[in-house]
Design a protein around this motif. Structure first.
Motif, PDB file in Angstrom:
ATOM      1  N   GLU A 149      27.732   4.603  16.420  1.00  0.00           N
ATOM      2  CA  GLU A 149      27.857   3.979  15.095  1.00  0.00           C
ATOM      3  C   GLU A 149      27.457   2.511  15.099  1.00  0.00           C
ATOM      4  N   HIS A 179      31.690  20.237   9.722  1.00  0.00           N
ATOM      5  CA  HIS A 179      32.051  18.829   9.544  1.00  0.00           C
ATOM      6  C   HIS A 179      31.856  18.433   8.086  1.00  0.00           C
ATOM      7  N   GLN A 238      20.209   9.288  12.314  1.00  0.00           N
ATOM      8  CA  GLN A 238      18.789   9.414  11.953  1.00  0.00           C
ATOM      9  C   GLN A 238      18.616   9.308  10.444  1.00  0.00           C
ATOM     10  N   ALA A 239      19.537   9.944   9.695  1.00  0.00           N
ATOM     11  CA  ALA A 239      19.459   9.857   8.232  1.00  0.00           C
ATOM     12  C   ALA A 239      19.646   8.416   7.773  1.00  0.00           C
ATOM     13  N   ASN A 240      20.589   7.704   8.416  1.00  0.00           N
ATOM     14  CA  ASN A 240      20.819   6.309   8.031  1.00  0.00           C
ATOM     15  C   ASN A 240      19.561   5.474   8.203  1.00  0.00           C
ATOM     16  N   HIS A 269      35.635   9.193  10.431  1.00  0.00           N
ATOM     17  CA  HIS A 269      34.669  10.130  10.997  1.00  0.00           C
ATOM     18  C   HIS A 269      34.636  11.466  10.280  1.00  0.00           C
ATOM     19  N   THR A 291      16.209  11.010   1.319  1.00  0.00           N
ATOM     20  CA  THR A 291      16.669  11.244   2.689  1.00  0.00           C
ATOM     21  C   THR A 291      17.208  12.658   2.833  1.00  0.00           C
ATOM     22  N   TYR A 328      37.041  18.279   9.967  1.00  0.00           N
ATOM     23  CA  TYR A 328      36.427  19.582  10.232  1.00  0.00           C
ATOM     24  C   TYR A 328      37.151  20.676   9.472  1.00  0.00           C
ATOM     25  N   LYS A 357      15.478  15.219   5.379  1.00  0.00           N
ATOM     26  CA  LYS A 357      16.191  15.378   6.654  1.00  0.00           C
ATOM     27  C   LYS A 357      17.060  16.624   6.744  1.00  0.00           C
ATOM     28  N   ALA A 399      22.760  13.381   2.022  1.00  0.00           N
ATOM     29  CA  ALA A 399      22.750  12.646   3.284  1.00  0.00           C
ATOM     30  C   ALA A 399      23.866  11.601   3.326  1.00  0.00           C
ATOM     31  N   PHE A 400      24.136  10.953   2.202  1.00  0.00           N
ATOM     32  CA  PHE A 400      25.153   9.897   2.161  1.00  0.00           C
ATOM     33  C   PHE A 400      26.153  10.209   1.046  1.00  0.00           C
ATOM     34  N   MET A 410      30.597  16.038  15.466  1.00  0.00           N
ATOM     35  CA  MET A 410      29.358  15.256  15.518  1.00  0.00           C
ATOM     36  C   MET A 410      28.619  15.517  16.825  1.00  0.00           C
ATOM     37  N   GLN A 420      23.458  12.009  11.533  1.00  0.00           N
ATOM     38  CA  GLN A 420      23.796  11.009  10.524  1.00  0.00           C
ATOM     39  C   GLN A 420      23.064   9.695  10.800  1.00  0.00           C
TER      40      GLN A 420
END
Lengths: 646, 198
Positions: free
Chosen positions: B166, A578, B17-19, A628, A206, A631, A210, A133-134, B1, B15
């Motif tokens: 963001e 992405h 929602q995950a945060n 951001h 997470t 891609y 998720k 997730a991160f 996105m 992203q």
């Protein structure tokens, strides 16, 4: 002590000077090699700045193997010292430092990164995700762990290693009784790597909650993912306790507070309680992911589904709850009274029930399965009986009345090695052989692998079984020598032989990696083991984006269904993907944390302030950065997929 | 996105929602952190050695100011998030600014209070009780300090970039953090100060 004396080597022994030279030469060799082969750019672009969960997993794996040998060297020195009565190979202080670092390195810097390696590499693949997730937080977790490990590892050449045991009980660990900076190293190395672990915990939970592929409900997750989820929940609830305990210990040592002192109201038992409120769940953080790996391997090589999936999940959840309710069994003899001891005795023995459920589930999975003995399977089959020896002796130790006989003897040492080695180490080595083809695109040699497994498992028995007997005869742990009249000599000599055997076994693994890298076939396909879960549905080695299309899941074993029952795993068409950008910030922040810890360890306040500002500056930079990601185009995906033979 | 416009801005991407979920899990870890500090506090509260007890050193006036200011700031950050949901950037930034200002007042009073503790003989090294008192309050105060820096960074970003998925996400997460600090303060107020003054 004078200011500069604190940096000096505390043990002017030839072994330490030799290690200093060796460290110096290795660093020079690495720098020279990188420069000569012009690999600095490659190292920076592909590894130091990577946010790819697979590469981070591989870096965890390399660190874990390095630390295995570092902790193993400590073990050999300890066993050599104890092999004969009244031996003088090491003095008492040196022995103290070695058993302390052996414990810390093996638990925090070998076993933890080993499970992190597989969590990072396998979990996103098993749930059909592109990354965690991160991703950038993940890189930071790794670098914090790594810098914590490095900090502890320079301790024995700069200022002295911690010497108060890996449990670092106060008041022994206070300035009064541990004068060198060693225990400061302990506090900061664990604090920094612990922060990293906490971030991994948040990240993995997470990710699993998720980012599962469509159709994969919680009760359709593979067992390793389930075990990782439970382990990470334990991490999030256990590690803050360690954070506070370490903070209080650090303040006692650096700022002369009175948390754990014996004067001005301080309470030394508070440390012991906090340490084990973290320390006992920590044991399950290590063992549950290993159980997950065994579940995957036993099911794959029995050629059938895992027996009792729901009871497996249930027993892990029960273990995770009970793990927080047993901590006082580590110090039954330290005066909390009969009622408390009885309650914790019962909760301790209760853990044997869900663990037993898991053991029987594995046995029932084998029952009527078509068993294929490969190296990972051999490790798993050897794990069951040896782990059971460790497990039942644990129930013996859990009886508080009887524990007065076993407490702090070699019996305890034998017990926890007999659970951690077959439980965690065999599990990780099984995972290493099992996931190696997915990581690197070729198998490790099976013949050498089986020799490894036998040598390591038999040496484990040889090294640790005698300790049960010498422990019952009264040999205390952490004593650097004993007299001949005790009769412990023969037991310790047998242990020494076992320790050498273990060393040979681990060297065989290195040889296997070397041999297989040179000679193994690169043509093993994406599913060399005929496995059942999603990680085997993509190419080996795995492309950057994991899956070209998101897999569709409708059962527990989607890949098996795709192979045998015509389930459509991938439907639709390629879309641009992405991906996060690489970043140098985690690595730089890790380096600053290293300097930060080092400054505090030696009480150098100006660098401490500067590095603290540096840490906040990095965080601010990250906050204001406008990144951001990027891609991957459909064209590029098509090209990659074609080149991998899709 | 992918941006889902049926959801509030702060939840509009995967992203985001995950945060938010990740931050809730982090708050779980923070609860354990403060829970451990409270456990240590209750263990050490009567272990005053030669130093003062809580009743000797606690002062009502700064305590009430701190409590009033911090609880109000929790209300204003709620208003800020409400304004954000309505898309009113100016109102949102104003309320965020007021929140941080109140946080700053809280912090100043707390520093004044620490100074007072020191002068009445309750230093960090005096006894186990003073050490855990100052550590628990200091950990909360440290969180507020970090919150001030974080909140300022968010205001600057909203000024530069406006309300995007963001920045909205960051603001929402910051509000969770700020509310959490308020909850911790309620426990500190009840179980450290009130219990100590009784």
């Amino acid at each position: 002590m004078d200011y500069f004396d604190r940096f000096a080597v505390p043990h002017p022994s030839p072994a330490i000077y030799a290690s200093m030279v060796a460290i110096g030469l290795t660093v020079i060799a690495i720098f020279a090699g990188l420069t000569y082969f012009k690999k600095w750019g490659y190292l920076w672009r592909e590894w130091l700045t990577t946010v790819d969960h697979k590469r981070i997993g591989i870096m965890y794996l390399i660190s874990a193997l390095l630390m295995l040998f570092r902790g193993g060297a400590d073990a050999i020195m300890m066993r050599a010292q104890l092999a004969a009565p009244e031996n003088t190979l090491l003095d008492a202080q040196h022995y103290n430092e070695i058993f302390t670092t052996h414990g810390i390195v093996m638990i925090i810097f070998m076993a933890m990164p080993f499970i992190m390696a597989f969590m990072n590499f396998v979990v996103p693949l098993q749930i059909g995700a592109r990354d965690v997730a991160f991703p950038r937080l993940n890189a930071l977790s790794f670098w914090l762990f790594f810098m914590g490990a490095m900090l502890l590892n320079i301790s024995f050449v700069v200022g002295g290693s911690p010497d108060a045991g890996w449990t670092s009980y106060f008041p022994l660990a206070s300035n009064e009784f541990s004068e060198s900076v060693g225990t400061n190293y302990y506090m900061f190395a664990l604090q920094i790597s612990g922060l990293g672990t906490l971030m991994t915990g948040i990240n993995m939970i997470t990710t699993i909650l998720k980012m599962r592929a469509p159709g994969m409900t919680l009760m359709k997750m593979p067992m390793f993912t389930w075990s990782s989820l439970v382990a990470n929940i334990i991490i999030v609830f256990a590690f803050p306790v360690l954070t506070v305990a370490l903070l209080m210990g650090t303040m006692d040592r650096l700022f002369a507070t009175n948390f754990f002192t014996t004067a001005n109201g301080g309470m030394d038992m508070l440390w012991a309680n906090f340490f084990w409120v973290w320390g006992h769940p920590e044991v399950y953080i290590l063992i549950l992911p290993a159980f997950g790996i065994y579940s995957e391997i036993i099911s794959t090589f029995s050629r059938r589904n895992l027996y009792g999936y729901k009871s497996m999940v249930g027993s892990m959840v029960i273990i995770s709850l009970l793990s927080f309710l047993v901590w006082t069994h580590h110090f039954f003899t330290m005066g909390q009274g009969a009622l408390t001891n009885s309650i914790f005795s019962i909760t301790t023995m209760a853990i044997a029930v869900p663990t037993g459920v898991k053991i029987f589930n594995w046995l029932f999975t084998l029952w009527k399965g078509k068993i294929v003995i490969t190296t990972p399977m051999l490790y798993s089959l050897l794990f069951i009986p040896i782990f059971t020896i460790g497990g039942v002796t644990g129930v013996m130790l859990g009886m508080s009345a009887a524990d007065y006989q076993y407490h702090n003897t070699m019996f305890l040492v034998a017990h926890f090695h007999m659970v951690i080695i077959p439980g965690v180490v065999f599990g990780m080595l099984a995972g290493l052989h099992y996931y190696w083809p997915k990581m690197f695109g070729f198998k490790l040699n099976d013949k050498i692998g089986k020799v490894e497994a036998w040598v390591i498992s038999m040496s484990t028995l040889l090294a640790f079984m005698p300790m049960f007997f010498s422990g019952l005869d009264g040999q205390a742990r952490r004593m650097y020598t004993y007299s001949e009249s005790t009769g412990f000599g023969i037991y310790n000599m047998i242990s020494m032989v076992g320790a050498v055997g273990l060393a040979i076994g681990f060297c065989l693994i290195v040889y296997n990696v070397y041999y297989s890298t040179r000679y193994a076939s690169r043509d093993v396909g994406s599913d060399p083991w005929n496995a059942r879960t999603l990680e085997w549905a993509t190419h080996s080695p795995v492309p950057e984006y994991n899956f070209a299309m998101t897999p569709q899941v409708n059962s527990l074993e989607p890949f098996w269904d795709a192979k045998k029952r015509g389930h459509e795993l991938f439907t639709g068409y390629y879309e641009k993907i992405h991906m996060p950008n690489n970043s140098g910030v985690p690595f730089i922040l890790g380096c600053i944390f290293f300097a930060w810890g080092f400054s505090f360890i030696f009480g150098m306040w100006i660098p401490a302030i500067v590095t603290t500002i540096g840490i906040f500056a990095c965080m601010a930079y990250r906050s204001f950065e406008n990144d951001h990601g990027r891609y991957i185009s459909v064209n590029e995906i098509q090209k990659t997929e074609t080149s991998r033979g899709a | 996105m992918k941006i889902d416009n049926s959801l509030p801005l702060e939840y509009s991407t995967g992203q985001n929602q995950a945060n938010i979920l990740g931050f809730w899990i982090f708050i779980g870890a923070e609860i354990m952190l403060f829970g451990t500090l409270f456990a240590a506090y209750f263990t050490l509260v009567d272990r005053t050695g030669n130093g003062p007890t809580g009743a000797d050193i606690f002062e009502i006036a700064p305590l009430l100011i701190e409590t009033f200011v911090l609880l109000t700031s929790s209300f204003t950050i709620g208003l800020a998030i409400h304004a954000m949901r309505l898309g009113k950037q100016k109102a949102m930034m104003a309320f965020l600014g007021i929140t941080l200002l109140l946080g700053l007042v809280f912090l100043s009073v707390e520093i004044f209070e620490f100074n007072h503790f020191y002068h009445v003989g309750a230093g960090l090294q005096t006894s186990a009780f003073t050490a855990i008192l100052l550590t628990t309050l200091g950990t909360h105060g440290g969180h507020v300090t970090f919150g001030l820096l974080w909140g300022t960074a968010i205001i600057l970003q909203i000024r530069k970039r406006g309300l995007t998925p963001e920045t909205a996400n960051k603001s929402f997460i910051f509000s969770l953090y700020w509310h959490f600090l308020d909850v911790v303060w309620i426990f500190i107020f009840s179980f450290i100060y009130l219990k100590g003054l009784m």
